[in-house]
Design a protein around this motif. Structure first.
Motif, PDB file in Angstrom:
ATOM      1  N   TYR A 541      48.092  11.030   6.689  1.00 55.22           N
ATOM      2  CA  TYR A 541      47.585  10.066   7.662  1.00 55.22           C
ATOM      3  C   TYR A 541      46.079   9.909   7.473  1.00 55.22           C
ATOM      4  O   TYR A 541      45.328  10.888   7.562  1.00 55.22           O
ATOM      5  CB  TYR A 541      47.904  10.567   9.070  1.00 55.22           C
ATOM      6  CG  TYR A 541      48.130   9.489  10.096  1.00 55.22           C
ATOM      7  CD1 TYR A 541      47.133   9.141  10.985  1.00 55.22           C
ATOM      8  CD2 TYR A 541      49.341   8.819  10.176  1.00 55.22           C
ATOM      9  CE1 TYR A 541      47.342   8.155  11.946  1.00 55.22           C
ATOM     10  CE2 TYR A 541      49.568   7.851  11.132  1.00 55.22           C
ATOM     11  CZ  TYR A 541      48.554   7.515  12.009  1.00 55.22           C
ATOM     12  OH  TYR A 541      48.777   6.540  12.950  1.00 55.22           O
ATOM     13  N   GLY A 542      45.612   8.696   7.242  1.00 52.74           N
ATOM     14  CA  GLY A 542      44.215   8.475   6.906  1.00 52.74           C
ATOM     15  C   GLY A 542      43.253   8.671   8.058  1.00 52.74           C
ATOM     16  O   GLY A 542      42.074   8.979   7.849  1.00 52.74           O
ATOM     17  N   ALA A 543      43.721   8.496   9.293  1.00 54.55           N
ATOM     18  CA  ALA A 543      42.867   8.630  10.481  1.00 54.55           C
ATOM     19  C   ALA A 543      43.310   9.846  11.274  1.00 54.55           C
ATOM     20  O   ALA A 543      44.390  10.398  11.045  1.00 54.55           O
ATOM     21  CB  ALA A 543      42.970   7.359  11.320  1.00 54.55           C
ATOM     22  N   PRO A 544      42.491  10.296  12.239  1.00 52.14           N
ATOM     23  CA  PRO A 544      42.951  11.373  13.122  1.00 52.14           C
ATOM     24  C   PRO A 544      44.277  11.013  13.773  1.00 52.14           C
ATOM     25  O   PRO A 544      44.526   9.840  14.098  1.00 52.14           O
ATOM     26  CB  PRO A 544      41.818  11.467  14.159  1.00 52.14           C
ATOM     27  CG  PRO A 544      40.610  10.986  13.426  1.00 52.14           C
ATOM     28  CD  PRO A 544      41.107   9.885  12.518  1.00 52.14           C
ATOM     29  N   LEU A 545      45.137  11.993  13.963  1.00 51.95           N
ATOM     30  CA  LEU A 545      46.469  11.729  14.507  1.00 51.95           C
ATOM     31  C   LEU A 545      46.357  11.215  15.938  1.00 51.95           C
ATOM     32  O   LEU A 545      45.529  11.691  16.722  1.00 51.95           O
ATOM     33  CB  LEU A 545      47.317  13.008  14.470  1.00 51.95           C
ATOM     34  CG  LEU A 545      47.528  13.635  13.085  1.00 51.95           C
ATOM     35  CD1 LEU A 545      48.475  14.816  13.185  1.00 51.95           C
ATOM     36  CD2 LEU A 545      48.054  12.611  12.082  1.00 51.95           C
ATOM     37  N   PRO A 546      47.173  10.234  16.300  1.00 45.84           N
ATOM     38  CA  PRO A 546      47.088   9.639  17.647  1.00 45.84           C
ATOM     39  C   PRO A 546      47.460  10.639  18.745  1.00 45.84           C
ATOM     40  O   PRO A 546      48.331  11.484  18.565  1.00 45.84           O
ATOM     41  CB  PRO A 546      48.095   8.491  17.586  1.00 45.84           C
ATOM     42  CG  PRO A 546      49.037   8.840  16.489  1.00 45.84           C
ATOM     43  CD  PRO A 546      48.230   9.602  15.481  1.00 45.84           C
ATOM     44  N   ARG A 547      46.762  10.508  19.868  1.00 45.53           N
ATOM     45  CA  ARG A 547      46.987  11.393  21.003  1.00 45.53           C
ATOM     46  C   ARG A 547      47.223  10.582  22.263  1.00 45.53           C
ATOM     47  O   ARG A 547      46.817   9.420  22.359  1.00 45.53           O
ATOM     48  CB  ARG A 547      45.804  12.344  21.196  1.00 45.53           C
ATOM     49  CG  ARG A 547      45.621  13.296  20.025  1.00 45.53           C
ATOM     50  CD  ARG A 547      44.397  14.196  20.161  1.00 45.53           C
ATOM     51  NE  ARG A 547      44.296  15.096  19.021  1.00 45.53           N
ATOM     52  CZ  ARG A 547      44.871  16.288  18.950  1.00 45.53           C
ATOM     53  NH1 ARG A 547      45.581  16.732  19.978  1.00 45.53           N
ATOM     54  NH2 ARG A 547      44.761  17.042  17.878  1.00 45.53           N
ATOM     55  N   GLY A 548      47.864  11.210  23.236  1.00 44.66           N
ATOM     56  CA  GLY A 548      48.141  10.556  24.504  1.00 44.66           C
ATOM     57  C   GLY A 548      47.029  10.766  25.509  1.00 44.66           C
ATOM     58  O   GLY A 548      45.954  11.298  25.202  1.00 44.66           O
ATOM     59  N   ALA A 549      47.325  10.375  26.751  1.00 42.68           N
ATOM     60  CA  ALA A 549      46.313  10.431  27.805  1.00 42.68           C
ATOM     61  C   ALA A 549      45.855  11.846  28.106  1.00 42.68           C
ATOM     62  O   ALA A 549      44.714  12.067  28.532  1.00 42.68           O
ATOM     63  CB  ALA A 549      46.861   9.777  29.075  1.00 42.68           C
TER      64      ALA A 549
END
Length: 572
Positions: A541-549
């Motif tokens: 994954y090229g960007a930081p992994l997505p996170r929730g609220a």
């Protein structure tokens, strides 16, 4: 009358007319449970009580390759094993003894021999790495380990640091100081060792992956295991009440023969297969590794009537039987456990084996494998369902996040109360308290129950991948990935698989200025986790992994993103 009501009436009839299934209420660890009144109290008692059920048959009880044991020979070897454990190794009440091997007859004898000596069987996953074996041995405090050669190679480096005594079984007998066959041959006692065993004493520790990533030792008692066994045993006479046979059942009807092909370090093999065989008067055929064509040959030659394995094995068996043009007409029950069978497979199996009952089962290591079952036309017509709760000891609630029971048809956490349930998690009082409330076990599985008592499992609250029946904690995989110096973030999740149901996938974000390919990461993981836990698909994954609220990784959203992309590497 609805099916659920008919079943309740039949259960009441059976427990009031058959002393074997009579129940009472008993307080266990401060909680009142329904328990069987007249069943054996310990596994040692079970062996003696089942002698009549087994010895009405003059043929073999245990078959492994070209080796065969009668029931008396089997029990005699268990007694010698129990005495050897007591006299040579000081095994007594509560002593942990570990087993690390593939499916060998000696493992069955050791399970019962350890229990008969008052010890506690510690089941070690034969696929674990040295690091994983070391953790379980330290956690269980087991110093005595019976092992075959491949596991001995992993255990030998741990021997001095952990003070282990290794005893070789089969191919390990010539490489270790102690040998199972030589030690057992020294003792020919014809009775059990003198040791007081209570029904609520610990019988075994089985390790089950948890959401923390560390395996949790599930403590099973004698009562828990035996309660599960007799709950299953009850299903035969219960079915005869609900569906009376068209013809009189002959007294000398064919003996049930069970094929065991799943690993004996899993509850699916030990409880509803091996332990169940004892009071059922069944013969068992043991396989040390899965080979569908070998399974077909064994079923045909030994006239196997029951096979319980993971869903992939059912599919493999179907394909092998087709290729070999074998009807498998002795097979009466083809059941899956350990993972959900793909719904499309249900009718396919019925078409392939029209004379066989196709069934499914749901249970946990924490419940001694007792739980939910479904078979016959009901299952064929509703293949998405898990089935009904096995009577007569279990109770069920579906709870919301606030611990309140939800109405029929609504989704909540499956929660069960039963004398079959575990005592708790070894050395983990907080984890035990989190899943137990007044005897009710929160399973971590989301499901719903309809007005007729049929349960459908929707999803898992736990972040666990079930690969062909093997539970894999996502956080354990992530922790191993983080051992690689180039990995900044990782997130593991399930990836659909046509044969195994699901496998492990992972998304990885690398540290700035560093590089690693999916293949390199898979190779790196071989020294950190067992092979079946290694992600078969890895996305860089090229960007930081997505996170929730709440700043937690958005596992579900990330999984959806990755599955919409082509995998960057598929493990061969």
């Amino acid at each position: 009358m609805k099916t659920g009501e008919r079943i309740r009436e039949a259960v009441e009839t059976l427990i009031s007319t058959n002393p074997t299934f009579e129940i009472k209420t008993e307080t266990i660890r401060g909680v009142d449970y329904r328990v069987f009144k007249n069943v054996p109290e310990t596994l040692r008692d079970l062996l003696d009580v089942c002698r009549d059920a087994q010895n009405v048959h003059s043929d073999d009880y245990l078959v492994f390759r070209n080796e065969r044991w009668s029931y008396e020979d089997f029990c005699s070897e268990i007694k010698s094993t129990a005495w050897t454990l007591q006299q040579n190794f000081g095994v007594g009440k509560g002593t942990p003894v570990a087993l690390a091997m593939k499916n060998y007859p000696e493992m069955l004898m050791l399970i019962m021999g350890i229990a008969a000596a008052g010890g506690v069987v510690v089941f070690l996953n034969a696929w674990w790495t040295s690091q994983e074996l070391a953790y379980a041995l330290e956690d269980s405090n087991a110093k005595l380990v019976f092992t075959d050669s491949p596991r001995a190679e992993k255990l030998l480096p741990l021997t001095e640091a952990q003070g282990l005594t290794l005893v070789g079984v089969r191919d390990a007998e010539h490489i270790l100081e102690h040998s199972y066959s030589r030690l057992r041959a020294q003792d020919t006692n014809s009775d059990w060792p003198v040791v007081e065993i209570h029904t609520d004493d610990d019988f075994a520790v089985m390790y089950s992956s948890g959401t923390t990533g560390y395996p949790k030792g599930v403590i099973q008692t004698h009562r828990g295991a035996i309660s599960a066994v007799f709950s299953w045993l009850m299903q035969g006479p219960l079915a005869e009440i609900l569906m009376p046979p068209q013809e009189t059942i002959p007294e000398n009807r064919p003996r049930h023969v069970i094929l065991i092909a799943t690993p004996l370090f899993h509850v699916t093999a030990t409880h509803p297969n091996f332990l169940f065989s004892l009071p059922a008067g069944a013969k068992i055929c043991l396989m040390d590794k899965w080979d569908a064509e070998d399974a077909v040959r064994i079923i045909e030659e030994e006239r196997v009537t029951r096979f319980l394995g993971v869903p992939t094995q059912s599919a493999d068996l179907m394909e092998a039987a087709r290729g070999m043009r074998a009807s498998l007409n002795s097979l009466e029950f083809l059941t899956s456990g350990g993972a959900k069978r793909p719904p499309a497979q249900v009718n396919e199996l019925k078409n392939a084996f029209p004379h066989t009952q196709i069934a499914t089962g749901w249970g946990m290591t924490e419940t001694n494998a007792c739980g939910i079952g479904y078979f016959g036309d009901d299952y064929l017509n509703n293949p998405n369902a898990a089935g009904r709760l096995y009577p007569p000891l279990q109770e069920l609630m579906i709870l919301d996040d606030n611990g309140q029971q939800v109405p029929a048809g609504q989704v909540g956490e499956i929660t069960v109360k039963s004398a079959c349930n575990m005592r708790g998690y070894l050395n983990k009082p907080q984890a035990t308290a989190e899943v137990f409330q007044n005897g009710w076990l929160k399973t971590g599985d989301l499901g719903k129950v309809d007005s007729d008592g049929v349960i459908t499992i929707i999803d898992r609250k736990k972040n666990i991948v079930i690969r062909g029946g093997e539970n894999i904690a996502c956080m354990e995989v992530e922790a191993a990935l983080h051992c690689h110096p180039a990995v900044a973030e990782s997130c593991a999740f399930s990836v659909p698989h046509s044969r195994l149901g699901e496998v492990v996938g992972a998304a990885v974000h690398l540290r700035s200025g560093m590089s690693a390919t999916p293949s390199e990461l898979q190779t790196f993981l071989k020294d950190h986790i067992a092979h079946f836990k290694i992600p078969e698909h890895i996305w860089i994954y090229g960007a930081p992994l997505p996170r929730g609220a709440t700043d937690k990784l958005d596992r579900r959203g990330l999984r959806d993103i990755c599955l919409s992309l082509p995998p960057q590497k598929t493990k061969s």
